[in-house]
Design an enzyme around this catalytic site. Sequence first.
Site, PDB file in Angstrom:
ATOM      1  CG  PHE A 254      54.839  16.769  37.072  1.00 15.97           C
ATOM      2  CD1 PHE A 254      53.951  16.233  38.001  1.00 15.97           C
ATOM      3  CD2 PHE A 254      54.327  17.490  36.008  1.00 15.97           C
ATOM      4  CE1 PHE A 254      52.579  16.398  37.860  1.00 15.97           C
ATOM      5  CE2 PHE A 254      52.958  17.670  35.861  1.00 15.97           C
ATOM      6  CZ  PHE A 254      52.080  17.129  36.784  1.00 15.97           C
ATOM      7  CG  LEU A 255      60.791  20.632  38.056  1.00 18.00           C
ATOM      8  CD1 LEU A 255      61.401  21.979  38.405  1.00 18.00           C
ATOM      9  CD2 LEU A 255      61.181  20.191  36.664  1.00 18.00           C
TER      10      LEU A 255
ATOM     11  CE  LYS B   7      53.530  18.934  42.661  1.00 15.94           C
ATOM     12  NZ  LYS B   7      54.901  18.950  42.239  1.00 15.94           N
TER      13      LYS B   7
ATOM     14  CG  PHE C 203      58.667   6.211  42.470  1.00 17.73           C
ATOM     15  CD1 PHE C 203      59.431   6.670  41.421  1.00 17.73           C
ATOM     16  CD2 PHE C 203      58.553   6.999  43.597  1.00 17.73           C
ATOM     17  CE1 PHE C 203      60.063   7.892  41.488  1.00 17.73           C
ATOM     18  CE2 PHE C 203      59.175   8.225  43.672  1.00 17.73           C
ATOM     19  CZ  PHE C 203      59.929   8.666  42.611  1.00 17.73           C
ATOM     20  CB  ILE C 204      58.237  -0.810  43.381  1.00 14.99           C
ATOM     21  CG1 ILE C 204      59.200  -1.235  42.261  1.00 14.99           C
ATOM     22  CG2 ILE C 204      56.895  -0.411  42.804  1.00 14.99           C
ATOM     23  CD1 ILE C 204      58.751  -2.490  41.523  1.00 14.99           C
TER      24      ILE C 204
ATOM     25  N   GLY D 198      60.571  11.128  52.075  1.00 17.24           N
ATOM     26  CA  GLY D 198      60.646  12.451  52.698  1.00 17.24           C
ATOM     27  C   GLY D 198      60.591  13.519  51.613  1.00 17.24           C
TER      28      GLY D 198
ATOM     29  CB  CYS E  59      56.870  16.864  46.589  1.00 16.51           C
ATOM     30  SG  CYS E  59      57.417  18.306  45.700  1.00 16.51           S
TER      31      CYS E  59
HETATM   32  C1  UDX Z   1      58.915  14.122  43.946  1.00 16.10           C
HETATM   33  C2  UDX Z   1      58.338  13.700  42.579  1.00 16.10           C
HETATM   34  O1  UDX Z   1      59.111  12.617  42.058  1.00 16.10           O
HETATM   35  C3  UDX Z   1      58.307  14.865  41.630  1.00 16.10           C
HETATM   36  O2  UDX Z   1      57.702  14.472  40.417  1.00 16.10           O
HETATM   37  C4  UDX Z   1      57.504  15.995  42.279  1.00 16.10           C
HETATM   38  O3  UDX Z   1      57.460  17.119  41.456  1.00 16.10           O
HETATM   39  C5  UDX Z   1      58.088  16.351  43.630  1.00 16.10           C
HETATM   40  O4  UDX Z   1      58.160  15.194  44.448  1.00 16.10           O
HETATM   41  P1  UDX Z   1      61.317  14.552  44.990  1.00 16.10           P
HETATM   42  O5  UDX Z   1      60.612  14.849  46.267  1.00 16.10           O
HETATM   43  O6  UDX Z   1      62.395  15.461  44.550  1.00 16.10           O
HETATM   44  O7  UDX Z   1      60.269  14.493  43.786  1.00 16.10           O
HETATM   45  O8  UDX Z   1      61.976  13.113  45.150  1.00 16.10           O
HETATM   46  P2  UDX Z   1      61.794  11.642  44.601  1.00 16.10           P
HETATM   47  O9  UDX Z   1      63.002  11.248  43.847  1.00 16.10           O
HETATM   48  O10 UDX Z   1      60.511  11.456  43.923  1.00 16.10           O
HETATM   49  O11 UDX Z   1      61.818  10.825  45.981  1.00 16.10           O
HETATM   50  C6  UDX Z   1      60.868  11.094  47.013  1.00 16.10           C
HETATM   51  C7  UDX Z   1      61.093  10.206  48.204  1.00 16.10           C
HETATM   52  O12 UDX Z   1      60.678   8.873  47.936  1.00 16.10           O
HETATM   53  C8  UDX Z   1      62.528  10.090  48.679  1.00 16.10           C
HETATM   54  O13 UDX Z   1      62.542  10.155  50.088  1.00 16.10           O
HETATM   55  C9  UDX Z   1      62.976   8.715  48.207  1.00 16.10           C
HETATM   56  O14 UDX Z   1      63.964   8.159  49.028  1.00 16.10           O
HETATM   57  C10 UDX Z   1      61.669   7.945  48.316  1.00 16.10           C
HETATM   58  N1  UDX Z   1      61.593   6.787  47.413  1.00 16.10           N
HETATM   59  C11 UDX Z   1      61.538   6.970  46.057  1.00 16.10           C
HETATM   60  C12 UDX Z   1      61.541   5.507  47.942  1.00 16.10           C
HETATM   61  O15 UDX Z   1      61.580   5.313  49.166  1.00 16.10           O
HETATM   62  N2  UDX Z   1      61.414   4.447  47.077  1.00 16.10           N
HETATM   63  C13 UDX Z   1      61.344   4.600  45.731  1.00 16.10           C
HETATM   64  O16 UDX Z   1      61.226   3.571  45.038  1.00 16.10           O
HETATM   65  C14 UDX Z   1      61.414   5.907  45.205  1.00 16.10           C
END
Ligand code: UDX
Length: 438
Positions: free
Chosen positions: A155-156, A210, A255-256, A263, A266
Amino acid sequence: MKIAIVGTGYVGLVTGACLSEVGMDVTCIDVDEKKIENLKKGILPIYEPGLEEIVERNFSKGRLKFSTNLAESIQGAEAAFIAVGTPPGEDGSADLKYVLQVAQGIGEHMQDYMVVVTKSTVPVGTAEKVRAQLKSALESRGSDLTFDVASNPEFLKEGAAVDDFMKPDRIVVGVESDRSRETMERLYRPFTLNGHPVIIMDIPSAEMTKYAANAMLATKISFMNDVANLCEIMGADVNAVRRGIGSDPRIGNKFIYPGIGYGGSCFPKDVKALIRTARENGHEMRILQSVEDVNESQKEVMFTKLKKHFGDLSGKHFAMWGLSFKPQTDDMREAPSLVIIDQILKAGGTVCAYDPVAMEEAQHLHLGDKIRYAENEYDALKDADALLLVTEWAEFRVPDWSKVKSSLNNAVVFDGRNLYDRVRLRELGFDYYGIGIQ
Ligand code: UDX
């Protein structure tokens, strides 16, 4: 405890480095000789804060080794992690070729019981396939050795992977026997000292966890992007709405954040994969299909705003701050910047971008010389008709606005991450466009 990690990509390298950091004897294995040679010299294939130091320290202490020899490196290991790539196949589903090749290799060379752990993000049912491959490899050498398979999804977050590994919220492990359960609990004990649990379950549930986790997070983001778009129509301020709903602990304030679409490696891949798995098994994930649709159109929102402001974009030149899909990474996979650039170029405009770390990756793997790359953020602004803030790198937070204004042709800012104070920018004479705000 001796551990083998096969695959020195993002997941494998972070896992190997962090397990060695708590004192385990780890060998990271890869078929790519150049990559292994580089790692021995301290040259890492990815950028991840803190990783280089951990690799260097543990390599010099002999706890972390790098090798191309799978047969040798797995001897004596209590667990072998499979962390190789699962590239999308022609139909978009994860290609398990490399995962199964590694399982075959382990089956051909293991000399003792071990737990074979899938660490790559793999579809539900993969551990079964790994088991079958191992079994057939052992049978063809006439061996009656026993083994267990386990599933241990990661979950990194990119940019915070070392921290996430060292201080996890939770560790999910799918096991099939008491013996493998004991091994996995022992392996992760050093990481649960902060009280966060190792959650043990059956293998299919671990594999599903996952996908469900990433799909839920992607859902939160797409939901807020949809709300943001409605806020714009209705004259509401999504930042206020976000704070208003986020203080309810059932919703949570993470995450809101609305933006220009999620992008990375994952969310896009896992959302698609879960929709596909469900469909193949006769079930439609209706919510997730919408999550995916909203995200695709959200990546186009900035371009729509540009069109609305400028009308014809041919001959217009834009400065882009940030290229990577999020800060603290050079990862360009599924980055909204790519969609925005593509749309601008197709409309006859040009782009000059600056990103603190992702420009090399962007140029070599995605954009070539279709855009110009700037020396620094101010250099990117020269003669541009607007500034587009695409990735919210910390160093973009407090720019010198008078310098920005004097470098730009037009004082216009399109803020894809609601990073800036719109009242202040308008006071300074900028036209300002955010997401989900007036
Ligand atoms: C994610 C999960 O957080 C992680 O637990 C999993 O293992 C892999 O996928 P990651 O892809 O590295 O990690 O990035 P993350 O920080 O989660 O952001 C993902 C995307 O969501 C980014 O494009 C970010 O800009 C977007 N995002 C995130 C938003 O648009 N709004 C938010 O509130 C949070």
